[in-house]
Design an enzyme around this catalytic site. Sequence first.
Site, PDB file in Angstrom:
ATOM      1  N   ASP A  95      -3.471   4.438  -8.028  1.00 45.67           N
ATOM      2  CA  ASP A  95      -3.485   3.237  -7.193  1.00 45.67           C
ATOM      3  C   ASP A  95      -3.358   1.990  -8.053  1.00 45.67           C
ATOM      4  O   ASP A  95      -3.850   1.945  -9.181  1.00 45.67           O
ATOM      5  CB  ASP A  95      -4.800   3.200  -6.406  1.00 45.67           C
ATOM      6  CG  ASP A  95      -4.795   2.174  -5.297  1.00 45.67           C
ATOM      7  OD1 ASP A  95      -4.881   0.977  -5.610  1.00 45.67           O
ATOM      8  OD2 ASP A  95      -4.704   2.572  -4.127  1.00 45.67           O
ATOM      9  N   LYS A  96      -2.735   0.940  -7.524  1.00 49.72           N
ATOM     10  CA  LYS A  96      -2.574  -0.294  -8.290  1.00 49.72           C
ATOM     11  C   LYS A  96      -3.857  -1.113  -8.400  1.00 49.72           C
ATOM     12  O   LYS A  96      -4.015  -1.898  -9.325  1.00 49.72           O
ATOM     13  CB  LYS A  96      -1.463  -1.161  -7.683  1.00 49.72           C
ATOM     14  CG  LYS A  96      -1.793  -1.807  -6.360  1.00 49.72           C
ATOM     15  CD  LYS A  96      -0.644  -2.676  -5.845  1.00 49.72           C
ATOM     16  CE  LYS A  96      -0.403  -3.883  -6.731  1.00 49.72           C
ATOM     17  NZ  LYS A  96       0.633  -4.773  -6.184  1.00 49.72           N
TER      18      LYS A  96
END
Length: 441
Positions: A95-96
């Site tokens: 995930d960013k």
Amino acid sequence: MRDSHSVEAAVGIEYYVTDSDGVGGHLRDRPTDFRVREREAFGADLRGLDAVVGSYPHLVFRATLRGWDTNDFASALSNKLAISRERVSWAGTKDKHAVTTQLFSVKHGENDLPAIAGAEIEVLGRAGRPVLFGDLIGNEFELVVRDADRPENAEAIANELRRFAGEGEGTSEDVAVPNYFGQQRFGSKRAITHRVGVDIVRGDWKSAATRYICETSQREPERTRTARERLGESREWERADELLPGGLRFERAIASRLAEGAETDEDYRAALERLPTNLQRMFTNAAQSYAFNRIVSERLRRGLPFGRPIEGDIVCFADENGLPDPDRTQVVEEDQLGIIKRHCERNRAFVTAPLVGTETEFGDGKPAAIARRVLDDLGLDRPDFDRPGEFGSSGTRRAIRVATDLGLGSEPLTLAFSLPKGSYATVLAREFLKVDPGGLA
């Protein structure tokens, strides 16, 4: 055990295994609050940087990314190198909204890589094959809980999870939770991928395509909801680019094909096939994950054990890395319970449930009855998973419990633990926070 949040129940996560009130608060206030480091499984294939490029064309590197989605980072790197995005590969998608340390490879003749903002790159060596999805044992996590209302409850929750790990035979040093698929598997803002997947498995291509474009969620911006509702009412697919926000590129791709003709099931299937192949697979995978979650919840409701088998269970044996190997299974018969229980206690075997497909074996007794009941409720059967291309699946199996060591920090409350690949950090964190899943996203 207590009932879960209604949003979680909608994706089959029906219970918490702990009764203590949650600590409250939320995760991911900033990227440094959610740290992930891969436990790699690629060393045997790695050679030095002086290896012959012709035999070892893949440059292997470790990247620590801050605020980068894995796919976006790969695109940025390939653009910097002026090469195809397909020449960059990695072991696991992250995930960013996190700081992640993960393994990559790039098919590249030089040993140097360009600087990229928000990325610390460590070149490790060369290899004769790319890093592939799954070239990791698991992930180590460090999660910070911000604005916790009752941080003092964390130790009581941890003790309950240790008792769940011990299953009435004492308190384990490790904690354990049901190995649910987390909320993000189904869509954090619009939990819909499993419903589209169920449509596909049923062969209802029209419902699948229109649902993906048009079905709304209160967690989406008002403009997005309005656009979806309008398209759902009018079916003016040719206006999708005009009505839908630019970020909904997959919905636009489906609508673009429907604008060419939306008369037959083949038209709707062809529209879904406009999506990337990994997204096509994701729909069926999400349907399987939803059924798995419901099977796990029903087992909890019936009070059946998770870390030791009962008659009729199917266990997977451990592979060379100590992970469940879904290709090495055995149905547990009454006269085998003692020895297989000992294997499970030593992490040499794991109780599983099916990710249902055409070749799924259900086992016998209560475990089989639970799986069949869930499928009947969904109106599905094994042959339904025989769908064309990426939409079909022969099925596999997944451990129903995941155990880990746990470290608790304070001021702010911090959870440190490791999980095998495929397991979700939020499935452990939810037991501590007990909040709307939006607070975990």
